[in-house]
Write an enzyme that holds these catalytic residues in place. Structure first.
Site, mmCIF file in Angstrom:
data_model
loop_
_atom_site.group_PDB
_atom_site.id
_atom_site.type_symbol
_atom_site.label_atom_id
_atom_site.label_comp_id
_atom_site.label_asym_id
_atom_site.label_seq_id
_atom_site.Cartn_x
_atom_site.Cartn_y
_atom_site.Cartn_z
ATOM 1 N N HIS A 214 0.802 -1.231 0.000
ATOM 2 C CA HIS A 214 0.000 0.000 0.000
ATOM 3 C C HIS A 214 0.826 1.267 0.000
ATOM 4 O O HIS A 214 0.374 2.306 -0.471
ATOM 5 C CB HIS A 214 -1.004 -0.029 1.144
ATOM 6 N N GLU A 462 -10.383 -11.207 -4.557
ATOM 7 C CA GLU A 462 -8.957 -10.990 -4.278
ATOM 8 C C GLU A 462 -8.338 -12.137 -3.487
ATOM 9 O O GLU A 462 -7.225 -12.010 -2.993
ATOM 10 C CB GLU A 462 -8.736 -9.642 -3.594
ATOM 11 N N ASP A 486 -3.953 -8.509 -4.097
ATOM 12 C CA ASP A 486 -4.052 -9.565 -3.089
ATOM 13 C C ASP A 486 -4.188 -10.935 -3.735
ATOM 14 O O ASP A 486 -3.672 -11.924 -3.215
ATOM 15 C CB ASP A 486 -5.247 -9.303 -2.165
ATOM 16 N N CYS A 533 -9.416 -3.950 -10.681
ATOM 17 C CA CYS A 533 -8.931 -2.719 -10.050
ATOM 18 C C CYS A 533 -7.579 -2.896 -9.366
ATOM 19 O O CYS A 533 -7.123 -2.009 -8.667
ATOM 20 C CB CYS A 533 -9.955 -2.191 -9.056
HETATM 21 C C1 PEP Z 1 -6.256 -5.629 -4.605
HETATM 22 O O1 PEP Z 1 -6.011 -6.398 -3.663
HETATM 23 O O2 PEP Z 1 -5.919 -5.865 -5.788
HETATM 24 C C2 PEP Z 1 -6.939 -4.356 -4.352
HETATM 25 C C3 PEP Z 1 -7.306 -3.583 -5.358
HETATM 26 O O3 PEP Z 1 -7.143 -4.004 -3.056
HETATM 27 P P1 PEP Z 1 -5.978 -3.388 -2.130
HETATM 28 O O4 PEP Z 1 -4.800 -3.098 -3.018
HETATM 29 O O5 PEP Z 1 -6.532 -2.174 -1.492
HETATM 30 O O6 PEP Z 1 -5.729 -4.488 -1.146
HETATM 31 MG MG MG Z 2 -6.905 -6.050 -1.772
#
Ligand code: PEP
Ligand code: MG
Length: 599
Positions: A214, A462, A486, A533
């Protein structure tokens, strides 16, 4: 990312050019003086405790010692990648730190100050390290003042590490960051990154961190050139050095020579010109060469991105991560505060859809306000597999209901969808929907204005479990958002934020692609909306494959939209479908890389 401190090594700045390589996480070239996060002392107000708290404070101290030990051992393990001379400089320093948190005077002294002076653990450590450093400096019979000063600084440094681990405080000293500097840190948490002002910052380089953690996502969102996972950084990049970071390749140059600097400046100008050219695509539609419409939406981490999102020509927000609302604060945001935030985003996006994901706590997303308010359990031994995302919200319905109420009220101002994170089974979706409908009924009774039909309630795909159960989940959910960050981590058992295993983190691994394909087809069969996403969506080179798998909706960091759109406009769907079939026949990840990336 779990709590990771900001720290570094003491020592005189070397002046010869050093090239280091890290993980390229946010494109662009940053040039500036090093601002070392390690320079800043941790903020820890003096605190007294009651006699009844002695045992608990001692336990906190022991936990911080344990955590510091793990961090130092990890750093020592990474030394092998450095030149021998550098190893010889750093290894004794790490050993000295480790010794100081063994059965040492420092540890005994800090424990005693907790028990007898009734001091909080961080105050006890601050006092004890100050006392030891003063004693070192005042020691008689030493004819080497420089060595004494160095030794005293080592004591202070281990004290700062312990205090950072004890306070678990995000790094809040960015106000002192000189304009145009490059922030250099051992590690940066997402909550720290959320405090950065991209207009004042030339770049970010850290020793730890992976490509899709993140912190990396946040830095991309802010548009700050960045490289993470740069082994040897803290030793090479001393305050006073100039540093160049190439966030597109991961190359970091400390003390660059004049020709290297000149080339970097030329690249900065070329990069800016490239962005201007791409900005012209803003008004052009995202349509393939054979007329197929593709939806390109933006991911949003913090409200500061809103302007960038509208400038990029995003067709809505495909993923609004709401964790920022809970970061860098001690209390939880109430319904009114959350409502104001969601409403302002929904109104800013006009008639475009905003997909609001409910809080995804856990894993590497550690949020102090929840812990401080006793809302969440201690992160377990394996946080990514513990109480995360929807699991936490179902255990804390009051938290979940407050957020849903705020989102539902904001839905009266525009088009909204609600997204559930970390779903692995049908029961979670059903339980969440029950709560969702109950909250809507309660709001209506309260006289709140809600849309006649409730906003669609979708789920993140995910986890491999969700992807493989996608056909069943598709019957319960209103839409899918495939989160490949994820999904890659859980499928390949590779921590997305860990630089040590970054080379194994491969969203193009056939196992990941097959799961994406399975989930996409499950949605398409019943004509249910599906989008992608994860960070994959931001890579223009993956667009032919993803279109070929049947996806037509993508959400990505706003700055990636123009390049992806440019790619979409060159493609024909039939070619993409043929290409995807070829890719999906492969079982060797290297061959897939070759086909897609042409290398
Ligand atoms: C993902 O896991 O691809 C996602 C978009 O969620 P995050 O990156 O916030 O875990
Ligand atoms: Mg995620």
């Amino acid at each position: 990312m779990g709590r990771k401190p900001l720290s570094g090594f003491a020592g005189a700045p070397p002046t010869t050019e050093r090239r280091l390589i890290g993980i390229a996480v946010s494109p662009g070239i940053g040039i500036g003086p090093v601002f070392s996060a390690a320079e800043q002392p941790a903020l820890a107000p003096r605190r007294k405790i009651a006699g009844t708290e002695v045992a608990a404070e001692t336990t906190r101290l022991d936990a911080a010692i344990q955590q510091s030990r793990k961090q130092l051992i990890k750093l020592r393990g990474k030394l092998a990648a450095l030149p021998e001379k550098t190893q010889a400089e750093i290894a004794p320093l790490l050993d000295a730190y480790l010794q100081m948190i063994g059965p040492s005077r420092l540890v005994r002294g800090a424990r005693a100050r907790i028990a007898t002076a009734l001091l909080a653990a961080e105050t006890a450590v601050a006092d004890e390290t100050a006392a030891i450093a003063a004693a070192v400096l005042a020691a008689p019979h030493s004819d080497n003042a420089a060595a004494q000063a160095r030794r005293a600084e080592e004591v202070r440094e281990i004290g700062r590490r312990l205090i950072r681990n004890l306070t678990n405080a995000p790094f809040r000293s960015f106000a002192a960051l000189p304009e145009g500097a490059v922030l250099v840190a051992e590690a940066l948490r997402p909550a720290d990154a959320a405090l950065l002002d991209p207009s004042r910052l030339a770049g970010v380089v850290t020793e730890e961190g992976g490509s899709d953690g993140h912190t990396a996502i946040m830095l991309r969102a802010l548009g700050v050139p960045a490289a993470l996972g740069v082994t040897g950084l803290m030793q090479a990049a001393q305050p006073g050095s100039t540093i160049v970071v190439d966030g597109g390749t991961g190359l970091v140059t400390v003390n660059p020579t004049e020709p290297v600097l000149a080339e970097a400046r030329r690249q900065v100008a070329a990069y800016a010109r490239g962005r201007q050219r791409l900005a012209r695509l803003r008004r052009l539609p995202a349509v393939t060469a054979d007329g197929e419409h593709v939806e390109l939406q933006a991911n949003m981490e913090i409200p500061a991105e809103l302007a960038l999102i509208t400038q990029a020509g995003a067709a809505g927000i495909g993923l609004l991560r709401t964790e920022f609302l809970f970061m860098n604060r001690e209390t939880l945001p109430d319904e009114a505060a959350q409502y104001e935030t969601y409403r302002s985003v929904v109104e800013a996006m006009d008639s475009d859809t905003v997909t609001i994901r409910v809080l995804d706590w856990g894993g590497e997303k550690e949020i102090e306000a929840l812990a401080a308010n006793g809302m969440v359990p201690e992160l377990g031994a394996n946080p990514a597999l513990g109480v995360r995302g929807i699991r936490m919200l179902l255990r804390r319905p009051e938290l979940f209901e407050t957020q849903l109420a705020a989102i539902l009220r904001a839905a009266a101002s525009g088009r909204v969808r609600v997204l559930l994170p970390m779903v692995t089974n049908l029961a979670e979706v059903r339980a969440a929907r029950d709560i969702y409908e109950r909250v809507a009924r309660r709001l209506r009774r309260r006289g709140e204005r809600l849309p006649d039909t409730l906003p669609p309630l979708g789920i993140m795909i995910e986890t491999p479990g969700a992807a493989l159960a996608a056909d069943a989940l598709a019957l319960e959910a209103d839409f899918f958002a495939i989160g490949t960050n994820d999904l890659t981590m859980y499928t390949l058992a590779v921590d997305r934020g860990d630089s040590d295993v970054a080379a194994l983190y491969d969203p193009l691994h056939p196992a990941v692609l097959r799961l994406v394909q399975f989930a996409t087809e499950a949605a398409l069969r019943i004509r249910m909306p599906v989008s992608l996403c994860g960070e994959m969506a931001a890579n223009p080179r993956l667009v032919p494959l993803l279109l070929g798998l049947g996806l037509r909706s993508f959400s990505m960091n706003a700055s990636a939209i123009p390049r992806v759109k440019q790619m979409v406009r060159t493609l024909k769907i039939d070619d993409c479908a043929r290409f995807a079939r070829r890719v999906m026949e492969q079982s060797d990840p290297a061959r897939i890389q070759e086909l897609i990336l042409g290398s």
